[in-house]
Design a protein around this motif. Structure first.
Motif, PDB file in Angstrom:
ATOM      1  N   PHE A  59       0.850  -1.190   0.000  1.00 55.11           N
ATOM      2  CA  PHE A  59       0.000   0.000   0.000  1.00 55.11           C
ATOM      3  C   PHE A  59       0.891   1.247   0.000  1.00 55.11           C
ATOM      4  N   SER A  60       0.656   2.181  -0.904  1.00 56.07           N
ATOM      5  CA  SER A  60       1.144   3.542  -0.693  1.00 56.07           C
ATOM      6  C   SER A  60       0.104   4.204   0.203  1.00 56.07           C
ATOM      7  N   HIS A  61       0.493   4.481   1.447  1.00 55.47           N
ATOM      8  CA  HIS A  61      -0.513   4.787   2.472  1.00 55.47           C
ATOM      9  C   HIS A  61      -0.829   6.264   2.653  1.00 55.47           C
ATOM     10  N   GLY A  62       0.027   7.160   2.142  1.00 50.81           N
ATOM     11  CA  GLY A  62      -0.247   8.577   2.330  1.00 50.81           C
ATOM     12  C   GLY A  62       0.019   9.037   3.750  1.00 50.81           C
ATOM     13  N   GLY A  63      -0.433  10.246   4.071  1.00 51.79           N
ATOM     14  CA  GLY A  63      -0.217  10.817   5.390  1.00 51.79           C
ATOM     15  C   GLY A  63      -1.380  10.552   6.323  1.00 51.79           C
ATOM     16  N   PRO A  64      -1.343  11.128   7.512  1.00 52.22           N
ATOM     17  CA  PRO A  64      -2.427  10.935   8.480  1.00 52.22           C
ATOM     18  C   PRO A  64      -3.775  11.460   7.998  1.00 52.22           C
ATOM     19  N   ASP A  65      -3.744  12.302   6.957  1.00 51.24           N
ATOM     20  CA  ASP A  65      -4.995  12.875   6.445  1.00 51.24           C
ATOM     21  C   ASP A  65      -5.692  11.987   5.421  1.00 51.24           C
ATOM     22  N   VAL A  66      -5.052  10.885   4.994  1.00 49.32           N
ATOM     23  CA  VAL A  66      -5.612  10.095   3.895  1.00 49.32           C
ATOM     24  C   VAL A  66      -6.993   9.547   4.232  1.00 49.32           C
ATOM     25  N   GLN A  67      -7.251   9.232   5.499  1.00 51.47           N
ATOM     26  CA  GLN A  67      -8.544   8.657   5.857  1.00 51.47           C
ATOM     27  C   GLN A  67      -9.660   9.688   5.864  1.00 51.47           C
ATOM     28  N   GLU A  71     -12.110  12.701  -1.206  1.00 51.05           N
ATOM     29  CA  GLU A  71     -12.117  13.152  -2.596  1.00 51.05           C
ATOM     30  C   GLU A  71     -10.813  12.820  -3.317  1.00 51.05           C
ATOM     31  N   HIS A  72      -9.790  12.398  -2.580  1.00 50.42           N
ATOM     32  CA  HIS A  72      -8.509  12.100  -3.214  1.00 50.42           C
ATOM     33  C   HIS A  72      -8.631  10.827  -4.053  1.00 50.42           C
ATOM     34  N   PRO A  73      -8.005  10.800  -5.236  1.00 48.78           N
ATOM     35  CA  PRO A  73      -8.127   9.622  -6.115  1.00 48.78           C
ATOM     36  C   PRO A  73      -7.707   8.307  -5.477  1.00 48.78           C
ATOM     37  N   VAL A  74      -6.797   8.337  -4.483  1.00 49.50           N
ATOM     38  CA  VAL A  74      -6.356   7.079  -3.880  1.00 49.50           C
ATOM     39  C   VAL A  74      -7.430   6.475  -2.982  1.00 49.50           C
ATOM     40  N   TYR A  75      -8.370   7.273  -2.517  1.00 49.91           N
ATOM     41  CA  TYR A  75      -9.350   6.792  -1.534  1.00 49.91           C
ATOM     42  C   TYR A  75     -10.161   5.598  -2.066  1.00 49.91           C
ATOM     43  N   PRO A  76     -10.809   5.713  -3.231  1.00 52.65           N
ATOM     44  CA  PRO A  76     -11.551   4.542  -3.734  1.00 52.65           C
ATOM     45  C   PRO A  76     -10.648   3.376  -4.122  1.00 52.65           C
ATOM     46  N   ILE A  77      -9.398   3.669  -4.460  1.00 53.58           N
ATOM     47  CA  ILE A  77      -8.468   2.593  -4.810  1.00 53.58           C
ATOM     48  C   ILE A  77      -8.175   1.729  -3.585  1.00 53.58           C
ATOM     49  N   PHE A 125      -1.233  18.519  13.055  1.00 54.04           N
ATOM     50  CA  PHE A 125      -2.479  18.248  12.344  1.00 54.04           C
ATOM     51  C   PHE A 125      -3.680  18.663  13.200  1.00 54.04           C
ATOM     52  N   PRO A 126      -4.867  18.756  12.603  1.00 54.65           N
ATOM     53  CA  PRO A 126      -6.057  19.151  13.363  1.00 54.65           C
ATOM     54  C   PRO A 126      -6.323  18.203  14.533  1.00 54.65           C
ATOM     55  N   PRO A 127      -6.962  18.695  15.593  1.00 58.69           N
ATOM     56  CA  PRO A 127      -7.194  17.884  16.807  1.00 58.69           C
ATOM     57  C   PRO A 127      -7.907  16.568  16.550  1.00 58.69           C
ATOM     58  N   GLU A 128      -8.832  16.540  15.578  1.00 58.00           N
ATOM     59  CA  GLU A 128      -9.586  15.301  15.349  1.00 58.00           C
ATOM     60  C   GLU A 128      -8.704  14.165  14.843  1.00 58.00           C
ATOM     61  N   HIS A 166       0.666   5.436  12.229  1.00 59.64           N
ATOM     62  CA  HIS A 166      -0.271   5.904  11.197  1.00 59.64           C
ATOM     63  C   HIS A 166       0.032   5.304   9.829  1.00 59.64           C
ATOM     64  N   GLY A 167       1.224   4.731   9.660  1.00 55.99           N
ATOM     65  CA  GLY A 167       1.493   4.000   8.426  1.00 55.99           C
ATOM     66  C   GLY A 167       0.611   2.788   8.268  1.00 55.99           C
ATOM     67  N   VAL A 168       0.024   2.353   9.365  1.00 53.54           N
ATOM     68  CA  VAL A 168      -0.953   1.260   9.339  1.00 53.54           C
ATOM     69  C   VAL A 168      -2.367   1.826   9.423  1.00 53.54           C
ATOM     70  N   PHE A 169      -2.681   2.515  10.521  1.00 60.14           N
ATOM     71  CA  PHE A 169      -4.103   2.801  10.770  1.00 60.14           C
ATOM     72  C   PHE A 169      -4.700   3.852   9.835  1.00 60.14           C
ATOM     73  N   SER A 170      -3.905   4.762   9.297  1.00 54.58           N
ATOM     74  CA  SER A 170      -4.485   5.778   8.404  1.00 54.58           C
ATOM     75  C   SER A 170      -4.981   5.139   7.106  1.00 54.58           C
ATOM     76  N   GLY A 171      -4.110   4.388   6.433  1.00 50.37           N
ATOM     77  CA  GLY A 171      -4.518   3.706   5.208  1.00 50.37           C
ATOM     78  C   GLY A 171      -5.510   2.590   5.450  1.00 50.37           C
ATOM     79  N   PHE A 172      -5.351   1.889   6.570  1.00 50.13           N
ATOM     80  CA  PHE A 172      -6.276   0.792   6.887  1.00 50.13           C
ATOM     81  C   PHE A 172      -7.674   1.310   7.180  1.00 50.13           C
ATOM     82  N   ASN A 173      -7.788   2.512   7.692  1.00 46.97           N
ATOM     83  CA  ASN A 173      -9.116   3.078   7.927  1.00 46.97           C
ATOM     84  C   ASN A 173      -9.855   3.368   6.628  1.00 46.97           C
ATOM     85  N   VAL A 174      -9.112   3.427   5.524  1.00 49.21           N
ATOM     86  CA  VAL A 174      -9.735   3.551   4.204  1.00 49.21           C
ATOM     87  C   VAL A 174     -10.006   2.159   3.630  1.00 49.21           C
TER      88      VAL A 174
END
Length: 323
Positions: A59-67, A71-77, A125-128, A166-174
């Motif tokens: 997986f190219s997992h992106g940053g903590p914001d990927v989840q 709208e980012h093209p990687v999200y549906p992928i 990053f934002p608090p959430e 976050h290299g696991v949970f950010s991409g895995f949440n997608v």
């Protein structure tokens, strides 16, 4: 009477074989019920039960914001890859290697705890973002097995209690959305070496490849191009920097090479003139070498990529998925 029985037995066997063939299934179905009930076909098997090896994923997992960037093209992928894993591969467990856990130069660490708390290993990053969740459980049994495999391969290893970065949970949440496609099997994270040695990481993957024979999926997460230094140069523009294109393309050619030549070709990619631009530190590249090592003789395939600014988002799978 017995003579007639043995004379007719071969004929009966031939009739059964005849009626079992898929080409003549319609003829069997047209038989009267009292005849048809004496002829049965084998029950369909579970695809995961007949699969000799699970695929290996990068997986190219992106940053903590990927989840959050739906709208980012990687999200549906990533969502599609996640559904492939849960609905088609259906593993009994997942073992993950993330770019964000490097242990020591020569020793591998792995989480052998039952629980998987999250590590918010990012700043500004934002608090959430610091309230993200990803429910999962570990497996001390699988962790112990991995230690045995690494030890047999001459790789020092030890278990530790550690959460998921976050290299696991950010991409895995997608990929494994908690409501739409939850990951319900044990999840064990294993570290990288704290070095940039492609040979060592390839060997690390090779050492754990037998997990695939047990219906365990190996997922490695990083980025095929990852240069945070140049983020400001490209910020606000999706146009890729030249090295994001050239390095991502060269990496694809090496990964998709014949398995007998793949390791050497991938090693040479690290020596390219644009390698240090694409990866000032190769922590996000080494997981792909682990995946290739775990793949053995299975061919690698780039399933999608996007070159964006100082990043590239290639996704890879090694091995086939039974439909």
């Amino acid at each position: 009477m017995w003579r007639h029985f043995f004379l007719t037995l071969p004929i009966a066997v031939l009739i059964v074989a005849f009626l079992q063939t898929s080409a003549l299934r319609s003829l069997r179905d047209s038989l009267p019920l009292f005849v048809k009930k004496h002829f049965t076909t084998a029950a369909p098997t579970n695809p995961s039960a007949t699969m000799t090896k699970t695929p290996v994923y990068f997986f190219s997992h992106g940053g903590p914001d990927v989840q959050y960037r739906t709208e980012h093209p990687v999200y549906p992928i990533l969502q599609s890859i996640g559904r492939e894993i849960t609905q088609k591969v259906r593993p009994k467990a997942v073992v993950v290697f993330s770019a964000h856990w490097q242990s020591t130069p020569k020793e591998i660490h792995l989480n052998n705890a039952v629980t998987n708390p999250l590590i918010y290993d990012f700043y500004g990053f934002p608090p959430e973002f610091y309230k993200a969740t990803f429910p999962s459980t570990g497996s001390p049994e699988i962790a112990s097995q991995i230690i045995d495999l690494l030890t047999k391969a001459g790789i020092p290893a030890k278990g530790v209690a550690r959460g998921l970065d976050h290299g696991v949970f950010s991409g895995f949440n997608v990929a494994f959305h908690q409501k739409n496609n939850p990951l319900t099997v044990p999840l064990v994270q294993v570290s990288l070496f704290d070095n940039e040695n492609p040979t060592a990481h390839y060997a690390l993957g090779r050492a754990v490849s037998s997990l695939r024979d047990q219906n365990i999926v190996i997922i490695c997460t990083g980025m095929t191009v990852h240069n945070l230094r140049d983020l400001r140069r490209s910020f606000g523009s999706p146009k890729p920097l030249p090295y994001a294109v050239s390095f991502d393309n060269a990496l694809k050619e090496a990964v998709e090479a014949d398995a007998k030549e793949r390791e050497e070709k991938m090693k040479r990619v690290c020596q390219r003139p644009d390698a240090r631009e694409a990866h000032p530190w190769m922590d996000h590249l080494m997981p792909l070498y682990i995946a290739a090592g775990a793949a053995g003789d299975d061919v690698g395939k780039q399933t999608w990529t996007m070159q964006e600014g100082s990043f590239a988002w290639a996704q890879y799978r090694f091995g086939d998925v039974l439909e």
